[in-house]
Scaffold this active site. Structure first.
Site: not given
Ligand code: PLP
Ligand code: COI
Length: 340
Positions: A82, A184, A220
């Site tokens: 990621r 992220k 989210e």
């Protein structure tokens, strides 16, 4: 190894400086070998790209002490992958996945005295991050970068441990379609700070963000994905290109199917459907699974039948199985648990 004298059971989710961190530097098109250091401070130019244009990405992981006293971490290869994706999206050089995992394990090992004991309720949080470090005044990517990994012992992310949360549907958006919600990047969190402070002022624990284009679908929270349980026991999680692909959520979907024999579905979830679910939880490395008891949508209260006192029964089973796998009391799927 003698453990540090820390009141493990009463730790919150905050930064406690530990002894060692890993640092690698990127210059002239290549990463150096990197090494552990005791220096927790970063010295960079005032015009560093990270300071001016927020060119930074990070990861969050944990180290656990298992029931039989080993120190392990959970699926670090997925965090490494990621971070590669995050770096590419912000025009940063990739810190290769294998070296990422090596650096994480090395940093945990060096801070073994800070890994909370089994059963204490605490874990060692691990924060790898990468940022543009040289000066840049025109809007363009940096040419020099630093990759670091530090650790900090933590307790529950939400005060009150596993007490169900009250969240609100936010009027602020977190991520745009075709933006950066799926990586992220620090910038996603900077823009959520106003919304979270406002939520707290209004008495809510967190924000439920909706999709920015239609404001009808559940995305989210600021730091976790959603899991819902239907009244007939199916696990449902929102599908969206603008949410972070949570490693906890992906693992829980597999746990639901393979350990608990439940149906588990990733699909678009409409805010209008919230009233039909039996249970709701937030899942992530920091959040583990934090139950949600109530969602408030502009004055309309949606109270899940699981209530405000405890986790719903399916959420509890998911929680027990996942934490059992992480702490070594339940056999893990191949490659999930990596010994430090
Ligand atoms: N969504 C957001 C916005 C997050 O910050 C996090 C935390 O990492 C998650 C979801 C959960 O992801 P993971 O389970 O990989 O920690
Ligand atoms: C994590 O769960 O690791 C995160 O990065 C979320 C953040 C809110 C602490």
């Amino acid at each position: 190894m003698e453990k540090k004298n820390i009141d493990w059971a009463n730790l919150g989710f905050s930064y406690i400086q530990t002894d060692f961190r890993f640092v690698a530097n990127y210059k002239n098109g290549a990463w150096d070998e990197g090494a552990l250091t005791e220096d927790a401070n970063v010295v960079i130019n005032e015009c560093a790209c990270v300071l001016q244009y927020a060119q930074t990405v990070f990861e969050g992981m944990k180290a656990y002490t298992t029931a039989d006293g080993r120190i392990v971490t959970f699926r670090p290869d997925l965090n490494g992958e990621r971070m590669e994706q995050s770096a590419k999206r912000l025009e940063m050089p990739v810190f290769p996945k294998d070296k990422f995992v090596e650096a994480v394990l090395k940093t945990i090992r060096a801070n073994e005295a800070y890994v909370p004991p089994y059963g204490s309720g605490a874990t060692l949080y691990v924060r790898p991050f990468l940022f543009g470090s040289n000066s840049v005044i025109g809007v363009k990517p940096a040419e020099e970068y630093q990759f670091r990994v530090f650790t900090t012992p933590v307790g529950p992310y939400f005060k009150g441990g596993v007490k169900p949360l009250t969240i609100r549907v936010s009027d602020f958006d977190r991520a745009a379609p075709r933006g950066t919600g799926h990586i992220k990047a620090g910038l996603n969190y900077a823009m959520s700070l106003y919304a979270i402070m406002d939520a707290h002022k209004q008495g809510y624990d967190e924000n439920m963000y909706l999709d920015a284009s239609t404001r009808t679908k559940v995305e989210e929270t600021g730091g976790a994905n959603f899991l819902f349980v239907t009244k007939d026991g199916k696990v449902v999680t929102p599908k969206s290109d603008s949410i972070l692909p949570s490693i906890t959520r992906r693992s829980l979907m597999q746990v639901a199917r393979e350990y608990l024999g439940l149906e588990a579905e990733e699909r678009e979830v409409y805010a209008d459907e919230l009233k039909d679910f039996a249970e709701c939880g937030l899942c992530g490395t920091a959040a583990v699974i934090s139950p949600v008891g109530k969602v408030v949508n502009h004055g309309n209260e949606i109270c899940f039948p699981s209530g405000m006192n405890q986790m719903g029964p399916v959420t509890q089973k998911l929680y027990d199985t996942l934490t059992g796998i992480q702490m070594g009391t339940i056999k893990a799927p191949e490659g999930w648990v990596v010994e430090v």
